[in-house]
Enzyme design. Structure first.
Site, PDB file in Angstrom:
ATOM      1  N   HIS A 131      38.301  48.129  73.034  1.00  0.00           N
ATOM      2  CA  HIS A 131      37.885  49.481  73.404  1.00  0.00           C
ATOM      3  C   HIS A 131      38.705  50.469  72.577  1.00  0.00           C
ATOM      4  O   HIS A 131      39.941  50.336  72.497  1.00  0.00           O
ATOM      5  CB  HIS A 131      38.167  49.687  74.900  1.00  0.00           C
ATOM      6  CG  HIS A 131      38.097  51.122  75.338  1.00  0.00           C
ATOM      7  ND1 HIS A 131      39.212  51.874  75.644  1.00  0.00           N
ATOM      8  CD2 HIS A 131      37.034  51.942  75.493  1.00  0.00           C
ATOM      9  CE1 HIS A 131      38.830  53.093  75.991  1.00  0.00           C
ATOM     10  NE2 HIS A 131      37.517  53.157  75.913  1.00  0.00           N
ATOM     11  N   ASP A 140      27.203  52.612  78.199  1.00  0.00           N
ATOM     12  CA  ASP A 140      28.533  52.512  78.806  1.00  0.00           C
ATOM     13  C   ASP A 140      28.457  53.093  80.217  1.00  0.00           C
ATOM     14  O   ASP A 140      28.179  54.279  80.395  1.00  0.00           O
ATOM     15  CB  ASP A 140      29.543  53.305  77.973  1.00  0.00           C
ATOM     16  CG  ASP A 140      30.963  53.060  78.446  1.00  0.00           C
ATOM     17  OD1 ASP A 140      31.204  53.141  79.670  1.00  0.00           O
ATOM     18  OD2 ASP A 140      31.835  52.799  77.607  1.00  0.00           O
ATOM     19  N   ARG A 190      34.241  64.815  84.812  1.00  0.00           N
ATOM     20  CA  ARG A 190      35.261  63.811  85.150  1.00  0.00           C
ATOM     21  C   ARG A 190      36.646  64.464  85.265  1.00  0.00           C
ATOM     22  O   ARG A 190      37.514  63.967  85.966  1.00  0.00           O
ATOM     23  CB  ARG A 190      35.260  62.689  84.106  1.00  0.00           C
ATOM     24  CG  ARG A 190      33.948  61.923  84.085  1.00  0.00           C
ATOM     25  CD  ARG A 190      34.071  60.614  83.342  1.00  0.00           C
ATOM     26  NE  ARG A 190      33.956  60.770  81.903  1.00  0.00           N
ATOM     27  CZ  ARG A 190      33.832  59.741  81.058  1.00  0.00           C
ATOM     28  NH1 ARG A 190      33.834  58.502  81.496  1.00  0.00           N
ATOM     29  NH2 ARG A 190      33.722  59.955  79.759  1.00  0.00           N
ATOM     30  N   HIS A 210      40.195  61.643  77.013  1.00  0.00           N
ATOM     31  CA  HIS A 210      39.367  62.400  77.969  1.00  0.00           C
ATOM     32  C   HIS A 210      39.925  63.804  78.189  1.00  0.00           C
ATOM     33  O   HIS A 210      39.314  64.609  78.897  1.00  0.00           O
ATOM     34  CB  HIS A 210      39.283  61.671  79.325  1.00  0.00           C
ATOM     35  CG  HIS A 210      38.444  60.429  79.268  1.00  0.00           C
ATOM     36  ND1 HIS A 210      38.927  59.191  79.589  1.00  0.00           N
ATOM     37  CD2 HIS A 210      37.141  60.236  78.912  1.00  0.00           C
ATOM     38  CE1 HIS A 210      37.963  58.279  79.456  1.00  0.00           C
ATOM     39  NE2 HIS A 210      36.876  58.900  79.045  1.00  0.00           N
TER      40      HIS A 210
HETATM   41  C1  LIG Z   1      31.913  57.109  77.197  1.00  0.00           C
HETATM   42  C2  LIG Z   1      32.694  56.447  78.287  1.00  0.00           C
HETATM   43  O1  LIG Z   1      32.354  57.028  79.515  1.00  0.00           O
HETATM   44  C3  LIG Z   1      34.192  56.524  78.092  1.00  0.00           C
HETATM   45  O2  LIG Z   1      34.595  57.863  78.017  1.00  0.00           O
HETATM   46  C4  LIG Z   1      34.658  55.796  76.863  1.00  0.00           C
HETATM   47  C5  LIG Z   1      34.465  54.330  76.980  1.00  0.00           C
HETATM   48  O3  LIG Z   1      34.416  53.760  78.042  1.00  0.00           O
HETATM   49  C6  LIG Z   1      34.279  53.545  75.755  1.00  0.00           C
HETATM   50  O4  LIG Z   1      34.452  54.080  74.655  1.00  0.00           O
HETATM   51  O5  LIG Z   1      33.972  52.375  75.880  1.00  0.00           O
HETATM   52 MG   LIG Z   2      33.572  51.683  77.835  1.00  0.00          MG
END
Ligand SMILES: C[C@H](O)[C@H](O)CC(=O)C(=O)O
Ligand SMILES: [Mg+2]
Length: 394
Positions: free
Chosen positions: A318, A214, A48, A22
């Site tokens: 993830h 997401d 963010r 991020h």
């Molecule tokens: C896109 C989402 O807000 C975050 O940055 C990444 C994530 O939660 C994910 O890859 O799963």
């Molecule tokens: Mg996610």
């Protein structure tokens, strides 16, 4: 037979992208009005970074053996995690055989339990654990996935996370996961915008391409249920991390509420076998998504995934770059992997933890051959052009 003993453990901090994905420059899709639990405050809605999502930076853990072989790993954690590694965890490794990862993990976890259990401390433990597996692979001259039991298939298949699933489709991915832009505080208008974006993407990618949302912990059960029902006609495959990771009861309710066929996924901010046991025993979700750098590392992920296997749940980590790839290729209940699109557009495939790793493999046409992982350890090196800062020593 024992391996060369561990001589030094060092912890460094790095800024700019990489494992703290991020931590990107202005104009990146990953910081463009994405719904979060902080979106209830208008002043933190657009970015963010405004509430500090990138405040930590990347933690780099390096473990050097007496013969000079060095393993390393990156995760999110920055300076506070560097303190924990240097001042607390290093004592459980130095002078030890690197093959003793079970005992080392146990000692790291239980010695920090009174202030740890989840979050930053487990990120630090994960970083050490991954560096240890990297060292083990380098000492044995084997890729980590061999040490985990070997590949159960010839290649990995990926879905892409980013703002442009239509481009992800052209790039050969099997699906696209969009960030949700509007949370409950933006009312019905925001809800309609969320549904409209999905509908627009569906019209661009056709019926068969997976589309997911997401929600990054931004919603409540009522909003998430309404979103899921409204998105059903546009073929939403799953709704991810819809509510707070502490609200196991809410996840169980959401899973009962969503339309038949839609999956509920979560777990990137969950940690350890005990956290995931809770998610599974309370029937919170269909797919668990541990981040390998945050859940306790590979040593703990093996326990989490064995539990999931017995419960018939899929494990799709993830992000996690190479730390995910070496695991996913070895498990039947991990049938595909996530690829986080870190290009600002995101219109191109760039390495997920760029620029911190050298030799980080990327999917081609949405796939990666197991043979691309055939290097000792996790198969990557630290980019020497990235400035390392060592805030603490021991
Ligand atoms: C896109 C989402 O807000 C975050 O940055 C990444 C994530 O939660 C994910 O890859 O799963
Ligand atoms: Mg996610």
């Amino acid at each position: 037979m024992s391996l060369s003993k561990i001589k030094h453990v060092r912890a460094f901090v790095v800024r700019g992208g990489g494992a703290d994905y991020h931590d990107q420059g202005e104009g990146h899709w990953i910081d463009d009005h994405i719904a979060t639990p902080m979106s209830r405050y208008p002043e933190y809605r657009q970015s963010r970074q405004s509430f500090g999502i990138n405040v930590l930076g990347t933690l780099v853990v390096q473990i050097e053996a007496e013969d000079g072989t060095t393993g390393f790993a990156v995760t999110t954690g920055g300076e506070p995690a560097a303190f924990i590694v240097e001042k607390h965890l290093a004592r459980f490794l130095e002078g030890r055989d690197p093959a003793e990862y079970e005992k080392i993990w146990d000692q790291m976890y239980f010695s920090t339990q009174y202030y740890g259990r989840k979050g930053l401390v487990v990120n630090a433990i994960s970083g050490v654990d991954l560096a240890l597996w990297d060292l083990l692979g380098k000492l044995r001259q084997e890729p980590v996935y061999h040490l985990l039991g070997g590949a159960v298939r010839d290649e990995l298949q990926f879905y892409a996370t980013g703002a442009r699933p239509d481009i992800a489709k052209e790039l050969g991915f099997i699906g696209g996961k969009l960030p949700l832009h509007h949370g409950p505080a933006e009312g019905l208008e925001g809800l309609h915008k969320n549904v409209a974006l999905l509908a627009d993407m569906r019209s661009k990618v056709g019926d068969d391409f997976w589309l997911m949302y997401d929600c990054w912990m931004a919603l409540d059960v009522d909003y998430a249920t309404r979103l899921a029902i409204a998105c059903h006609e546009h073929g939403l495959k799953w709704i991810e991390e819809a509510i707070s990771p502490d609200d196991y009861w809410g996840y169980a309710e959401l899973k009962r509420n969503v339309p038949k066929g839609m999956l509920v996924t979560t777990g990137e901010h969950e940690a350890t076998r005990w956290g995931f046991r809770m998610l599974m025993e309370m029937d919170c979700c269909d797919i668990i998504q541990p981040d390998v750098g945050w859940c306790g590392g590979v040593t703990e992920l093996l326990k989490i995934s064995a539990l999931a296997d017995a419960k018939g749940k899929m494990v799709v980590p993830h992000g996690s770059s190479v730390y995910s790839y070496h695991f996913v290729i070895t498990r039947h209940n991990s049938p595909f992997a996530e690829f986080l699109m870190m290009h600002p557009g995101p219109t191109e495939v760039v390495p997920m933890f760029s620029p911190q790793l050298l030799g980080e493999p990327v999917p081609q046409n949405g796939r990666l051959k197991a043979s691309a992982l055939d290097k000792p350890g996790f198969g990557v090196e630290l980019n020497p052009e990235v400035a390392l800062h060592r805030p603490y020593t021991h």
